[in-house]
Each structure stands twice: as structure tokens, then as C-alpha cells.
Design an enzyme around this catalytic site. Structure first.
Site, PDB file in Angstrom:
ATOM      1  N   GLY A  89       0.817  -1.214   0.000  1.00  0.00           N
ATOM      2  CA  GLY A  89       0.000   0.000   0.000  1.00  0.00           C
ATOM      3  C   GLY A  89       0.846   1.257   0.000  1.00  0.00           C
ATOM      4  O   GLY A  89       0.348   2.356  -0.221  1.00  0.00           O
ATOM      5  N   GLY A 123       0.088   6.167   1.283  1.00  0.00           N
ATOM      6  CA  GLY A 123       1.188   5.588   0.504  1.00  0.00           C
ATOM      7  C   GLY A 123       2.559   6.115   0.875  1.00  0.00           C
ATOM      8  O   GLY A 123       3.552   5.775   0.246  1.00  0.00           O
ATOM      9  N   ARG A 180       5.457 -13.700   0.984  1.00  0.00           N
ATOM     10  CA  ARG A 180       5.022 -13.826   2.380  1.00  0.00           C
ATOM     11  C   ARG A 180       4.090 -15.020   2.513  1.00  0.00           C
ATOM     12  O   ARG A 180       3.498 -15.464   1.517  1.00  0.00           O
ATOM     13  CB  ARG A 180       4.255 -12.552   2.782  1.00  0.00           C
ATOM     14  CG  ARG A 180       5.014 -11.279   2.491  1.00  0.00           C
ATOM     15  CD  ARG A 180       4.058 -10.125   2.153  1.00  0.00           C
ATOM     16  NE  ARG A 180       4.794  -8.959   1.661  1.00  0.00           N
ATOM     17  CZ  ARG A 180       5.232  -7.970   2.434  1.00  0.00           C
ATOM     18  NH1 ARG A 180       4.963  -7.986   3.719  1.00  0.00           N
ATOM     19  NH2 ARG A 180       5.919  -6.965   1.930  1.00  0.00           N
ATOM     20  N   ASP A 245       1.322 -11.757   6.984  1.00  0.00           N
ATOM     21  CA  ASP A 245       1.840 -10.963   5.853  1.00  0.00           C
ATOM     22  C   ASP A 245       3.228 -10.409   6.165  1.00  0.00           C
ATOM     23  O   ASP A 245       3.870  -9.831   5.296  1.00  0.00           O
ATOM     24  CB  ASP A 245       0.878  -9.826   5.492  1.00  0.00           C
ATOM     25  CG  ASP A 245       0.540  -8.941   6.683  1.00  0.00           C
ATOM     26  OD1 ASP A 245       0.049  -9.466   7.696  1.00  0.00           O
ATOM     27  OD2 ASP A 245       0.780  -7.728   6.609  1.00  0.00           O
ATOM     28  N   ASP A 255       9.649  -6.323   7.998  1.00  0.00           N
ATOM     29  CA  ASP A 255       8.738  -5.399   8.664  1.00  0.00           C
ATOM     30  C   ASP A 255       9.240  -4.982  10.040  1.00  0.00           C
ATOM     31  O   ASP A 255       8.966  -5.635  11.050  1.00  0.00           O
ATOM     32  CB  ASP A 255       7.310  -5.951   8.769  1.00  0.00           C
ATOM     33  CG  ASP A 255       6.329  -4.800   8.937  1.00  0.00           C
ATOM     34  OD1 ASP A 255       6.637  -3.886   9.723  1.00  0.00           O
ATOM     35  OD2 ASP A 255       5.283  -4.787   8.280  1.00  0.00           O
TER      36      ASP A 255
HETATM   37  P1  AMP Z   1       2.240  -3.255   8.054  1.00  0.00           P
HETATM   38  O1  AMP Z   1       1.578  -3.019   9.339  1.00  0.00           O
HETATM   39  O2  AMP Z   1       3.396  -2.347   7.837  1.00  0.00           O
HETATM   40  O3  AMP Z   1       2.588  -4.689   7.812  1.00  0.00           O
HETATM   41  O4  AMP Z   1       1.192  -2.845   6.911  1.00  0.00           O
HETATM   42  C1  AMP Z   1      -0.049  -3.484   6.791  1.00  0.00           C
HETATM   43  C2  AMP Z   1      -0.749  -3.044   5.530  1.00  0.00           C
HETATM   44  O5  AMP Z   1      -1.065  -1.651   5.574  1.00  0.00           O
HETATM   45  C3  AMP Z   1       0.047  -3.248   4.249  1.00  0.00           C
HETATM   46  O6  AMP Z   1      -0.837  -3.660   3.241  1.00  0.00           O
HETATM   47  C4  AMP Z   1       0.585  -1.868   3.975  1.00  0.00           C
HETATM   48  O7  AMP Z   1       0.885  -1.677   2.627  1.00  0.00           O
HETATM   49  C5  AMP Z   1      -0.556  -0.969   4.440  1.00  0.00           C
HETATM   50  N1  AMP Z   1      -0.080   0.382   4.804  1.00  0.00           N
HETATM   51  C6  AMP Z   1       0.615   0.713   5.894  1.00  0.00           C
HETATM   52  N2  AMP Z   1       0.889   2.037   5.908  1.00  0.00           N
HETATM   53  C7  AMP Z   1       0.345   2.550   4.795  1.00  0.00           C
HETATM   54  C8  AMP Z   1       0.285   3.889   4.221  1.00  0.00           C
HETATM   55  N3  AMP Z   1       0.862   4.937   4.814  1.00  0.00           N
HETATM   56  N4  AMP Z   1      -0.368   4.023   3.066  1.00  0.00           N
HETATM   57  C9  AMP Z   1      -0.935   2.982   2.458  1.00  0.00           C
HETATM   58  N5  AMP Z   1      -0.927   1.734   2.929  1.00  0.00           N
HETATM   59  C10 AMP Z   1      -0.283   1.506   4.087  1.00  0.00           C
HETATM   60 MG    MG Z   2       3.963  -5.504   6.579  1.00  0.00          MG
END
Ligand code: AMP
Ligand code: MG
Length: 480
Positions: A89, A123, A180, A245, A255
Site C-alpha cells: 500500500g 502511501g 510472504r 503478511d 517489517d
Molecule cells: P504493516 O503493518 O506495515 O505490515 O502494513 C499493513 C498493511 O497496511 C500493508 O498492506 C501496507 O501496505 C498498508 N499500509 C501501511 N501504511 C500505509 C500507508 N501509509 N499508506 C498505504 N498503505 C499503508
Molecule cells: Mg507488513
């Protein structure tokens, strides 16, 4: 300007439903914060000389020739709850490079703008998590723990809105892949057996060429996670967000959101602000590893012609994780205690030390490092309640007397596995806070020191110290 990356984009050749082609969204005024030149060299990248060109490159404003930028789709269990659709994302994979040594690596820009998987997100990333991942992932690499790497960090010159107006940044991540458990789950949940088979073939070719079929991949993934989680625990690392994930098939740590290293040891330690029930607490990590691997096993089932037989085999394989983890973990503990031979009571001896640390407020890193010094009794100094350690030291000395290794060899072996320096939370936070005001000196000093975590040096004494009560950082945030 020369930019040459030895691209060979095998993931981009998978079927369209594996990803969305997506270029990084350009940013206003990129500025280079850090570039990992030894890693760039290892990858065989030819980079521009000019710092502005480097900034444009690692901000995604210039896309190198031969790249096939894309956002990957995946699913996952987050804190045990099923999310059928996740994906990159806020990350764009530029492509894969084949390094001069023949190894293949993804190069991904994290914070590169919105993608179809951004949901409500912008994003983008702010400076804090970018520096955090840079510091900690490189520290892990220097600690010889399988991990994704940090190639570069840039400021974007843009503001991102989080708790306040924060400086935007982009992190360049290098991984042996971004496949993943959740990638398998995504296709399994859609009963897309064709895609699942393509993913299986791709993953086996890439990571475990000797593995045969879904069972072979499962077995390899179980072995890789048993090794990885034991390595984490050996340095007091708490991942903090072991969602499916965030578990790679390669066995690399990925991560670095709310992760942290413990100062004082406690098995129930949790740092992540969102881990309310301690699901991802230090000592819970092996159980969660097994739980995630059970999800992988489930996702592989559609590929098995005899489902009932496969359920039985896969259950046995996943149940076997516990013993494989224990073997890895016990080997880590023996090495940390300087034991070159195995006796039945060794593990009990190690657990007794951990219990005493938990009771006596023993600093995990300092205790083990002191045991590796010329005067192991100094380990007591790492305890808030020093008297607790003395009886244990006697038992350990008695055990060492039966170990064939001589004192010099033992000390060298122990110092090679018991780091003098870890990225302590308060130092990471301090480096981030200084960077937000424009002062990158603490960040650069910390990353430079962490490149040699097993080396003692008088100039980094302050980085080795455990935090005072006032310095202690008790919570970490995903902070995306
Ligand atoms: P994470 O907690 O980093 O594993 O992220 C979990 C999900 O949230 C993933 O699909 C990321 O791509 C999405 N995500 C986290 N932060 C953002 C952001 N600032 N903009 C868009 N998607 C995000
Ligand atoms: Mg992640």
C-alpha cells in the site's frame, strides 16, 4: 548520469493477478540521508556520482532502466484476524537484480506513494519509521541474523500527516524476495489453484531449489523460521507484528515497524502499542511462528490431490516445528554460555539464568556480554538485584570445568555470539528525534557503531548502556 542495475524481473513475469504495475509517485525535493555503499557494491549496482541524482533515484523520481515497477498483492492474518486483501500500500518494487555472486534480490521503495492496495493510507512514510528500519535491519545483518537490508534512505521534502506534520521519507529495502505467507493465503482464499501453483514453483526455484512440491516447501519454511526465531531470541529481539503478511518464505526478518530489543530481560516483554494482549511478546514468538506456519500449510492444501492425507502430513510437519525450534534455541543458548559440548542439564542451566534475569532485572545483552569477558562476575553489575546471580555463576563455572574448550577459545567464541552493542530503543528514538530537527549525527554514529556489534570500543560506551529510568522507551509504534 550512469545508473545500471542488473535487473532480471522474474516476479513481474508471473501472471497479472500477482501485482499491479505501478510506478513510484514522484516527490517534491528529495534529499539523500544515507546510502549503504557496501550493499550497493554487493548487489552490483552502478550508481550516479552526484548526490542529487542519488536522491532522485532513491526517491523514485528517476526509475532506472530495466525496472518493472509494481505493487504486490497479498492477504494475511493480522493479530489473528483475517484480512483477505492487503498488498503493497506504500511500497513499489522496482525489480529484482541478480548480484555478481548470482544471488537474486528485490529492490523496493517503501513510502513511494499510493497504489491500488493503499486502502485509506497515503502511501507515504515519515522519517521515523524509515530511520528505524534502516538502523535495526542493518544491525540485524551485522548480528548475522537473516534479514531484509537497507540500501538507502531519502527525505522527500514533503510533509506527511501522522500525529502531526512529519517530514516525509522513503526507504529502499533489499530482500531476497517479498514472498510472504500472506501471498500464498491470498490465492488460496480465492481458490486460484493455478496462481498458487505458479507461486509455489516460483518460490521453490528462488529459495529452495532442492524442495519437492508443497510439502517440501512447507518443510523448508518451517526450518527457516525455527532458525530465524531462535536467532531473534538470542539477541533479545521482539518483532512485535508477526502477522502472516510479515512472515517471509525466505526466512528473512521483514517489517521493522514496532520491533524492539529488550534491555532488561522479561519473557512477557511487549513494546508494540497495538499489541494489547501480548500476542507477539518475546517468549510467545515461537508459538506464533508455528501458528503462522499452520496458515501456510492450510494455504498449500489446495495443491494436494489427496487432501485428507495432506492434512495429516502437514499437521505432523507443523507440529514438528516445536522440536526444530527447540533444537535451534538450545544451540543458541549453549553457544551464548560458551558450551562446546552438550549435557542434559545445559538447557535448565540456561533457563535458570533467564529466570534470574527476569527476577533480578538483568540486562539481557550486558549479562551475556559480561559472561564472555575476563571477569564473568561482572555480569552481576547488569542486574538491579546483583545477589541473585551469584549462585548461578557457581553452577555455570562447575559446568565449564567439564567443557573441553580452553578459556581463550571460549572467550573468543562467546564474544562472537554475545554482542556488545544492540540498537537500544532509547538510542534509536534519540537518533530519530535529532533527525527530525535536521541533525543526522546521532543516526550516522549509531549505524556506524552497529556495523560492528561484537567489537568492544570505549567511544561507544554510552550506546551500550541500558537506559536510565528517564531514558527508557516502553512503547513502539507501527508509525506508518
Ligand atoms: P504493516 O503493518 O506495515 O505490515 O502494513 C499493513 C498493511 O497496511 C500493508 O498492506 C501496507 O501496505 C498498508 N499500509 C501501511 N501504511 C500505509 C500507508 N501509509 N499508506 C498505504 N498503505 C499503508
Ligand atoms: Mg507488513
Amino acid at each position: 548520469m550512469t545508473i545500471q542495475f542488473p535487473f532480471d524481473n522474474s516476479y513481474a513475469r508471473l501472471p497479472d493477478r500477482f501485482f499491479t504495475r505501478q510506478a513510484p509517485v514522484p516527490v517534491d525535493a528529495p534529499k539523500l540521508i544515507a546510502l549503504n555503499r557496501p550493499l550497493a557494491e554487493q548487489l552490483g549496482l552502478t550508481l550516479p556520482e552526484d548526490e542529487r541524482d542519488l536522491a532522485e533515484l532513491f526517491a523514485g523520481n528517476t526509475v532506472p532502466e530495466g525496472a518493472a515497477p509494481l505493487a504486490q498483492v497479498y492477504a494475511g492474518h493480522q493479530f489473528g484476524g483475517w484480512s483477505p486483501q492487503l498488498g503493497d500500500g506504500r511500497a513499489v518494487m522496482l525489480g529484482e537484480v541478480v548480484a555478481p555472486d548470482g544471488r537474486r534480490f528485490d529492490i523496493q521503495l517503501k513510502g513511494a506513494g499510493q497504489t491500488p492496495y493503499s486502502r485509506m493510507g497515503d502511501g507515504r512514510a515519515w522519517l521515523g519509521p524509515v530511520l528505524r528500519e534502516y538502523i535495526i535491519s542493518e544491525a540485524m545483518a551485522a548480528l548475522n541474523i537473516p534479514t531484509t537490508r537497507a540500501l538507502a534512505a531519502v527525505e522527500t521534502g514533503e510533509i506527511v500527516l501522522r500525529e502531526g506534520r512529519m517530514p516525509g521519507a522513503i526507504f529502499t529495502r533489499v530482500a531476497s524476495s517479498h514472498i510472504r505467507v500472506g501471498t500464498f493465503q491470498f490465492f488460496a482464499a480465492r481458490q486460484d489453484t493455478e496462481a498458487l501453483q505458479a507461486l509455489l514453483d516460483h518460490t521453490i526455484a528462488r529459495h529452495y531449489p532442492e524442495a519437492e512440491g508443497p510439502g517440501g516447501l512447507l518443510d523448508a519454511a518451517i526450518g527457516a523460521q525455527a532458525h530465524l526465531i531462535a536467532q531473534w531470541m538470542g539477541v533479545g529481539f521482539i518483532h512485535g507484528v508477526m502477522n502472516t503478511d510479515n512472515m517471509t518464505l525466505s526466512g528473512e526478518t521483514i517489517d521493522y515497524g514496532p520491533c524492539a530489543f529488550m534491555d532488561a530481560y522479561h519473557p512477557n516483554m511487549v513494546f508494540s502499542s497495538i499489541d494489547q494482549f501480548g500476542r507477539y511478546a518475546y517468549a510467545n514468538q515461537p508459538q506464533i511462528g508455528a501458528w503462522n506456519l499452520a496458515q501456510l500449510a492450510t494455504a498449500l492444501l489446495p495443491l494436494m490431490p489427496d487432501r485428507e492425507a495432506a492434512i495429516e502430513d502437514f499437521t505432523e510437519a507443523v507440529n514438528g516445528f516445536a522440536a526444530r525450534f527447540d533444537a535451534e534455541w538450545h544451540a543458541v543458548l549453549r553457544a551464548k554460555l560458551g558450551l562446546s559440548t552438550e549435557e542434559d542439564d545445559d538447557v535448565a542451566l540456561a533457563f535458570d539464568l533467564l529466570d534470574r534475569m527476569a527476577q533480578g532485572g538483568g540486562d539481557f545483552t550486558q549479562t551475556f556480554r559480561a559472561l564472555a569477558s575476563d571477569d564473568p562476575t561482572r555480569a552481576s553489575e547488569a542486574f538491579a538485584a546483583p545477589a541473585l546471580l551469584a549462585p548461578w555463576l557457581d553452577a555455570w563455572q562447575a559446568r565449564l570445568a567439564r567443557d573441553p574448550q580452553n578459556a581463550i577459545e571460549r572467550k573468543a567464541a562467546m564474544q562472537a555470539v554475545n554482542p556488545a552493542l544492540i540498537p537500544r530503543n532509547h538510542r534509536v528514538e534519540e537518533a530519530i528525534q535529532a533527525a527530525v530537527t535536521g541533525d543526522y549525527a546521532p543516526f550516522h554514529r549509531l549505524t556506524a557503531a552497529l556495523a560492528h556489534p561484537f567489537t568492544e570500543s570505549s567511544d561507544i560506551g554510552d550506546l551500550q548502556h541500558s537506559p536510565t529510568e528517564a531514558q527508557r522507551v516502553t512503547q513502539t509504534f507501527c508509525g506508518t
